[in-house]
Design a protein around this motif. Sequence first.
Motif, short mmCIF file in Angstrom:
data_model
loop_
_atom_site.label_atom_id
_atom_site.label_comp_id
_atom_site.label_asym_id
_atom_site.label_seq_id
_atom_site.Cartn_x
_atom_site.Cartn_y
_atom_site.Cartn_z
N CYS A 52 0.85 -1.18 0.00
CA CYS A 52 0.00 0.00 0.00
C CYS A 52 0.89 1.23 0.00
O CYS A 52 2.07 1.16 0.32
N SER A 53 0.30 2.33 -0.33
CA SER A 53 0.95 3.64 -0.22
C SER A 53 0.11 4.46 0.74
O SER A 53 -1.07 4.71 0.47
N ALA A 54 0.69 4.88 1.85
CA ALA A 54 -0.06 5.67 2.83
C ALA A 54 -0.61 6.94 2.19
O ALA A 54 -1.76 7.32 2.42
N ILE A 55 0.19 7.57 1.36
CA ILE A 55 -0.23 8.84 0.75
C ILE A 55 -1.36 8.62 -0.24
O ILE A 55 -2.43 9.23 -0.14
N VAL A 56 -1.16 7.72 -1.20
CA VAL A 56 -2.17 7.50 -2.24
C VAL A 56 -3.43 6.86 -1.63
O VAL A 56 -4.55 7.24 -1.98
N SER A 57 -3.25 5.92 -0.72
CA SER A 57 -4.41 5.26 -0.10
C SER A 57 -5.27 6.27 0.65
O SER A 57 -6.49 6.24 0.56
N ARG A 58 -4.63 7.16 1.38
CA ARG A 58 -5.39 8.18 2.11
C ARG A 58 -6.15 9.07 1.13
O ARG A 58 -7.33 9.36 1.34
N GLU A 59 -5.50 9.49 0.07
CA GLU A 59 -6.16 10.35 -0.92
C GLU A 59 -7.40 9.68 -1.50
O GLU A 59 -8.47 10.29 -1.56
N VAL A 60 -7.27 8.43 -1.93
CA VAL A 60 -8.41 7.78 -2.59
C VAL A 60 -9.49 7.40 -1.59
O VAL A 60 -10.67 7.40 -1.94
N MET A 61 -9.12 7.10 -0.35
CA MET A 61 -10.14 6.74 0.64
C MET A 61 -10.80 7.96 1.26
O MET A 61 -11.94 7.87 1.71
N GLU A 62 -10.11 9.10 1.28
CA GLU A 62 -10.79 10.33 1.71
C GLU A 62 -11.83 10.73 0.68
O GLU A 62 -12.88 11.26 1.03
N ALA A 63 -11.57 10.46 -0.59
CA ALA A 63 -12.55 10.74 -1.64
C ALA A 63 -13.75 9.81 -1.53
O ALA A 63 -14.89 10.22 -1.75
N ASP A 64 -13.49 8.54 -1.19
CA ASP A 64 -14.55 7.55 -1.01
C ASP A 64 -14.01 6.44 -0.12
O ASP A 64 -13.18 5.63 -0.56
N PRO A 65 -14.46 6.38 1.14
CA PRO A 65 -13.94 5.36 2.06
C PRO A 65 -14.09 3.93 1.54
O PRO A 65 -13.32 3.05 1.91
N MET A 66 -15.02 3.68 0.63
CA MET A 66 -15.20 2.33 0.10
C MET A 66 -14.11 1.94 -0.89
O MET A 66 -14.03 0.79 -1.32
N ASN A 67 -13.22 2.86 -1.20
CA ASN A 67 -12.04 2.50 -2.00
C ASN A 67 -11.12 1.58 -1.21
O ASN A 67 -10.17 1.04 -1.77
N ILE A 68 -11.43 1.36 0.05
CA ILE A 68 -10.70 0.38 0.85
C ILE A 68 -10.76 -1.00 0.18
O ILE A 68 -9.86 -1.82 0.34
N ALA A 69 -11.82 -1.24 -0.58
CA ALA A 69 -11.99 -2.54 -1.25
C ALA A 69 -10.85 -2.84 -2.22
O ALA A 69 -10.62 -4.00 -2.55
N HIS A 70 -10.13 -1.81 -2.66
CA HIS A 70 -9.06 -2.00 -3.64
C HIS A 70 -7.68 -2.17 -3.01
O HIS A 70 -6.70 -2.36 -3.71
N CYS A 71 -7.61 -2.06 -1.69
CA CYS A 71 -6.32 -2.09 -0.99
C CYS A 71 -6.13 -3.48 -0.38
O CYS A 71 -7.09 -4.05 0.13
N PRO A 72 -4.97 -4.11 -0.40
CA PRO A 72 -3.71 -3.58 -0.89
C PRO A 72 -3.64 -3.65 -2.40
O PRO A 72 -4.46 -4.30 -3.06
N TYR A 73 -2.64 -3.02 -2.95
CA TYR A 73 -2.41 -3.00 -4.39
C TYR A 73 -1.43 -4.10 -4.74
O TYR A 73 -0.60 -4.48 -3.92
N GLY A 74 -1.51 -4.59 -5.95
CA GLY A 74 -0.64 -5.69 -6.33
C GLY A 74 -0.01 -5.50 -7.70
O GLY A 74 -0.63 -4.96 -8.61
N VAL A 75 1.22 -5.94 -7.79
CA VAL A 75 1.92 -6.03 -9.07
C VAL A 75 2.34 -7.48 -9.21
O VAL A 75 2.91 -8.05 -8.27
N PHE A 76 2.04 -8.09 -10.34
CA PHE A 76 2.40 -9.49 -10.51
C PHE A 76 3.51 -9.67 -11.53
O PHE A 76 3.72 -8.83 -12.41
N VAL A 77 4.23 -10.75 -11.35
CA VAL A 77 5.23 -11.21 -12.29
C VAL A 77 4.83 -12.64 -12.63
O VAL A 77 4.57 -13.43 -11.72
N ALA A 78 4.74 -12.95 -13.90
CA ALA A 78 4.34 -14.29 -14.30
C ALA A 78 5.11 -14.73 -15.53
O ALA A 78 5.48 -13.91 -16.37
N GLU A 79 5.33 -16.03 -15.60
CA GLU A 79 5.93 -16.61 -16.79
C GLU A 79 5.01 -17.70 -17.29
O GLU A 79 4.65 -18.62 -16.55
N ASP A 80 4.63 -17.58 -18.54
CA ASP A 80 3.82 -18.62 -19.18
C ASP A 80 4.53 -19.05 -20.46
O ASP A 80 5.69 -18.71 -20.68
N ALA A 81 3.84 -19.75 -21.31
CA ALA A 81 4.44 -20.26 -22.54
C ALA A 81 4.91 -19.14 -23.46
O ALA A 81 5.79 -19.34 -24.30
#
Length: 142
Positions: free
Chosen positions: A81-110
């Motif tokens: 999570c990012s304290a700064i970005v999370s606070r900004e988006v949740m102050e705009a709409d507290p239900m943006n909590i549903a999107h936290c934490p954030y994820g970046v994936f690394v995957a290898e397929d064929a």
Amino acid sequence: MRHLIIAASLGVAAAASANEAITVPFDGSFEDAAFAVESAIVGQGLVIDYVSHTGEMLSRTAGDVGSEVELFKEADIFLFCSAIVSREVMEADPMNIAHCPYGVFVAEDADGVMIGYRSYPEGEMQKVQALLAEIVAEAAEN
């Protein structure tokens, strides 16, 4: 789930609706991509809360669910999570909590190694998407 490939190194931008995976090919090994993602996240001053070894879980449980399909050779998801970005988006709409934490994936397929993240809804959550796009672009350049 549909995939949208963005060539970050070329500066190509594309619109993505919520629930799409935005992916960037990585020219290198899975291990190098995972290291690049970890470095890019930490380089933003963020703390990785958890790394989900999703590829290992899928391989380990394939027989238990009656499947012989190899979805990924390897796949990890870095959660944070990012304290700064999370606070900004949740102050705009507290239900943006549903999107936290954030994820970046690394995957290898064929088809090779990729780095990616899910797209977020229009509005305030685009701040999160911009952060993830920056992290992925930085990792893909390494």
